[in-house]
Design a protein around this motif. Structure first.
Motif, PDB file in Angstrom:
ATOM      1  N   GLU A   1       0.861  -1.195   0.000  1.00 20.22           N
ATOM      2  CA  GLU A   1       0.000   0.000   0.000  1.00 20.22           C
ATOM      3  C   GLU A   1       0.907   1.259   0.000  1.00 20.22           C
ATOM      4  O   GLU A   1       1.893   1.329   0.753  1.00 20.22           O
ATOM      5  N   ASN A   2       0.576   2.235  -0.857  1.00 21.29           N
ATOM      6  CA  ASN A   2       1.482   3.363  -1.076  1.00 21.29           C
ATOM      7  C   ASN A   2       1.802   4.172   0.193  1.00 21.29           C
ATOM      8  O   ASN A   2       2.951   4.564   0.407  1.00 21.29           O
ATOM      9  N   ALA A   3       0.770   4.415   1.041  1.00 24.75           N
ATOM     10  CA  ALA A   3       1.009   5.256   2.230  1.00 24.75           C
ATOM     11  C   ALA A   3       2.016   4.576   3.162  1.00 24.75           C
ATOM     12  O   ALA A   3       2.934   5.219   3.682  1.00 24.75           O
ATOM     13  N   TYR A   4       1.868   3.274   3.337  1.00 27.25           N
ATOM     14  CA  TYR A   4       2.813   2.558   4.204  1.00 27.25           C
ATOM     15  C   TYR A   4       4.216   2.537   3.562  1.00 27.25           C
ATOM     16  O   TYR A   4       5.231   2.766   4.237  1.00 27.25           O
ATOM     17  N   LEU A   5       4.250   2.301   2.251  1.00 26.27           N
ATOM     18  CA  LEU A   5       5.540   2.268   1.556  1.00 26.27           C
ATOM     19  C   LEU A   5       6.283   3.604   1.738  1.00 26.27           C
ATOM     20  O   LEU A   5       7.492   3.624   1.987  1.00 26.27           O
ATOM     21  N   ALA A   6       5.523   4.696   1.664  1.00 29.18           N
ATOM     22  CA  ALA A   6       6.139   6.022   1.833  1.00 29.18           C
ATOM     23  C   ALA A   6       6.740   6.168   3.231  1.00 29.18           C
ATOM     24  O   ALA A   6       7.825   6.732   3.400  1.00 29.18           O
TER      25      ALA A   6
ATOM     26  N   VAL B   1      13.942   4.854   6.014  1.00 21.60           N
ATOM     27  CA  VAL B   1      15.265   4.310   5.648  1.00 21.60           C
ATOM     28  C   VAL B   1      16.167   5.392   5.037  1.00 21.60           C
ATOM     29  O   VAL B   1      17.386   5.328   5.188  1.00 21.60           O
ATOM     30  N   ILE B   2      15.546   6.384   4.386  1.00 23.72           N
ATOM     31  CA  ILE B   2      16.394   7.490   3.868  1.00 23.72           C
ATOM     32  C   ILE B   2      16.967   8.253   5.073  1.00 23.72           C
ATOM     33  O   ILE B   2      18.146   8.588   5.118  1.00 23.72           O
ATOM     34  N   LYS B   3      16.112   8.446   6.079  1.00 22.89           N
ATOM     35  CA  LYS B   3      16.580   9.136   7.302  1.00 22.89           C
ATOM     36  C   LYS B   3      17.725   8.349   7.952  1.00 22.89           C
ATOM     37  O   LYS B   3      18.676   8.918   8.480  1.00 22.89           O
ATOM     38  N   ALA B   4      17.652   7.021   7.833  1.00 24.81           N
ATOM     39  CA  ALA B   4      18.697   6.175   8.441  1.00 24.81           C
ATOM     40  C   ALA B   4      19.969   6.148   7.589  1.00 24.81           C
ATOM     41  O   ALA B   4      20.979   5.580   7.992  1.00 24.81           O
ATOM     42  N   GLY B   5      19.912   6.729   6.394  1.00 23.71           N
ATOM     43  CA  GLY B   5      21.144   6.816   5.592  1.00 23.71           C
ATOM     44  C   GLY B   5      21.119   6.124   4.246  1.00 23.71           C
ATOM     45  O   GLY B   5      22.125   6.133   3.519  1.00 23.71           O
TER      46      GLY B   5
ATOM     47  N   TYR C   1       3.797   8.823  -6.288  1.00 25.79           N
ATOM     48  CA  TYR C   1       3.328   8.987  -4.907  1.00 25.79           C
ATOM     49  C   TYR C   1       4.536   9.182  -3.979  1.00 25.79           C
ATOM     50  O   TYR C   1       4.545  10.068  -3.118  1.00 25.79           O
ATOM     51  N   LEU C   2       5.567   8.356  -4.174  1.00 23.98           N
ATOM     52  CA  LEU C   2       6.751   8.466  -3.313  1.00 23.98           C
ATOM     53  C   LEU C   2       7.455   9.806  -3.550  1.00 23.98           C
ATOM     54  O   LEU C   2       7.889  10.468  -2.599  1.00 23.98           O
ATOM     55  N   MET C   3       7.554  10.194  -4.826  1.00 26.63           N
ATOM     56  CA  MET C   3       8.229  11.461  -5.133  1.00 26.63           C
ATOM     57  C   MET C   3       7.486  12.636  -4.463  1.00 26.63           C
ATOM     58  O   MET C   3       8.095  13.592  -4.013  1.00 26.63           O
ATOM     59  N   ASP C   4       6.145  12.520  -4.398  1.00 22.42           N
ATOM     60  CA  ASP C   4       5.337  13.623  -3.861  1.00 22.42           C
ATOM     61  C   ASP C   4       5.147  13.576  -2.341  1.00 22.42           C
ATOM     62  O   ASP C   4       4.866  14.596  -1.725  1.00 22.42           O
ATOM     63  N   HIS C   5       5.235  12.375  -1.756  1.00 22.92           N
ATOM     64  CA  HIS C   5       4.874  12.264  -0.332  1.00 22.92           C
ATOM     65  C   HIS C   5       6.027  11.937   0.614  1.00 22.92           C
ATOM     66  O   HIS C   5       5.832  11.972   1.826  1.00 22.92           O
TER      67      HIS C   5
END
Ligand code: KIV
Ligand code: ZN
Length: 499
Positions: free
Chosen positions: A148-153, A159-163, A187-191
């Protein structure tokens, strides 16, 4: 980062190599890795080091053998895997750890017996742990296609925050539609608030034949790395194929404005290498690298292509390292196509009666669906019977395990009988040496192919030869129940074309 560049992440040696029967030894993997480096890929996924000592060793040796691309090693979100991957990458000039975990409900509840929050914790922990060993950490959200997109975001942001520097969004089961996959990336690019700190990557499987379309949809929506394999090999129906994505980006560059660093002229050669080493034939109609990808069979198309290639081709075969388009001869082919093929095979059509040849050709084509080069050779032999300057008059060979192979050949050269006896590495080699000593021409045997016409040991064998003389290639064909005679006939056939 150049936002117009699409990074090519090749996983032929990891996801591709997981296919049963395709396993390579370390030396073969190094050969493929060097070919991928020459091709211009940016990242080579070299293996899954914790999975076996062989995989570990291959990652080590590829890291030593290849210097330009980043070398990537796969892990699960497990500390031991990450440690072993880091160890395997220690010789890599640029090493990347690719770690990850399943994020779809299927994987969370039915594979990992976990829950969404715990998965995020495990993902973050794995990325942080990998960061202790390498700067370049890629995270994969396995089965992202069905997540589901919201959870994936949420996962991606954490994980980006983790490096993590690259985020892989795999359509692990090849399930999504291209529009859905494109929307997922958008969705990921926007959220995802920190998405600018990482590169989004696609990794699409081909279960429903949509891998390439999904990958392109991902790129159109902001992904700047594509995970691909040569010839599209990979688990089940395979992965997205490198050659398709690269040639889409190249041939539609004006619309998409995106480039890669791939030297496309090396595509065909690399495809052949992977197919041969992995024992995976490429389907004839495979886009870009299949045998028929640049073959034209209907008369209208053949005529069009011979007038101007672009009438029926959107890619010049030279661009992918294939010599030229091919014209498949059938009963629907016209004189122009027949003449063209005969000239390619080295026949001097001006000296022959094309009308008579064309009539014989049509008769044969009515009986047989496709007319191959050897059919044409036989046809030309029949049509131009009596015109050959060199004919085989006598052949005797001696061979065996405990004797030196010898051959005596007698040729009729323009009505004059000449003979010679020679020894060689085998009966064919001895016979060719004998012919050479009679004819005395500078020719090099470039290719020698023996095939059985049918299966039994008493059946006809057919031989194709390619000779080089003064930088020109001449083809010869012979068929006989005796394979040495067939080889000698093929050699003489090619010599007749030279003379
Ligand atoms: O298909 C997939 O999800 C994978 C991951 C391990 C990257 O191959
Ligand atoms: Zn995969």
């Amino acid at each position: 980062m150049d936002n117009n560049k699409v990074y090519i992440f090749d996983t032929t040696l990891r996801d591709g190599e997981q296919v049963p029967g395709c396993q390579l030894n370390t030396i073969e993997k190094i050969e493929v890795a060097k070919a991928l480096e020459a091709l211009g890929v940016d990242i080579i996924e070299a293996g899954f080091p914790v999975s076996s000592p062989g995989d570990f060793n291959s990652v080590v040796e590829i890291s030593k053998a290849v210097s330009r691309p980043t070398i990537c090693a796969l892990t699960r979100a497990v500390e031991k895997d990450i440690e072993v991957a880091a160890e395997a990458l220690k010789y890599a000039k640029r090493g990347r750890i690719h770690t990850g975990i399943g994020t779809s409900d299927f994987h969370i509840y039915h594979k990992l017996n976990s829950n969404p929050d715990e998965i995020i914790e495990r993902a973050v922990k794995a990325v942080k742990y990998a960061k202790r060993f390498v700067e370049d950490v890629e995270f994969y959200a396995e089965d992202a296609g069905r997540t589901e997109n919201a959870y994936l975001a949420r996962v991606v942001e954490a994980v980006i925050k983790a490096g993590a520097t690259v985020i892989n969004i795999p359509d692990t089961t090849g399930y999504t539609f291209p529009y859905e996959f494109g929307e997922k990336i958008k969705y990921l690019m926007d959220h995802v608030s920190n998405v600018d700190k990482a590169i989004i990557s696609t990794h699409c499987h081909n279960d429903l034949g949509m891998a390439t379309a999904n990958t392109i949809a991902g790129v159109l929506n902001g992904a700047r790395q594509v995970e691909v394999t040569i010839n599209g090999i990979g688990e089940r129906a395979g992965n997205t194929s490198l050659e398709e994505v690269v040639m889409i980006l190249k041939s539609r560059e004006k619309v998409m404005g995106l480039t890669t660093d791939i030297d496309t002229k090396k595509i065909y050669k690399t495809s052949r290498l992977v197919s041969t080493l992995m024992n995976m034939p490429v389907q004839a109609n495979k886009a870009i690298v299949g045998r028929n990808a640049f073959a034209h069979s209907s008369g209208i198309h053949q005529d069009g292509v011979l007038k101007n290639r672009e009438n029926y081709e959107i890619i010049d075969p030279v661009e992918v390292g294939i010599g030229e388009s091919s014209i498949v001869l059938t009963a629907r082919s016209g004189r122009a196509a027949l003449k063209h093929r005969l000239e390619v095979l080295g026949y001097d059509i001006e000296k022959n009666n094309i009308d008579k040849i064309y009539t014989d050709f049509l008769e044969l084509a009515d009986r047989k669906k496709n007319i191959t080069d050897e059919d044409l050779s036989i046809l030309m032999g029949e049509t131009t019977k009596g015109q050959d300057k060199i004919k085989l008059n006598f052949l005797q060979v001696v061979s065996g395990k405990t004797t030196i192979p010898m051959a005596t050949v007698r040729l009729d050269v323009n009505g004059k009988i000449m003979s010679a006896t020679e020894s060689g590495d085998g009966p064919v080699d001895a016979a060719i040496k004998a012919i050479k000593s009679i004819i005395n021409k500078e020719v090099i045997l470039e290719e020698f192919l023996i095939q059985a016409i049918t299966r039994g040991s008493d059946d006809m064998g057919k031989v194709h030869m390619q000779l080089e003389h003064k930088h020109k290639i001449y083809y010869g064909f012979g068929a006989d129940t005796d394979i040495v005679t067939a080889s000698v006939e093929a050699y003489i056939d090619a010599l007749n074309k030279i003379i």
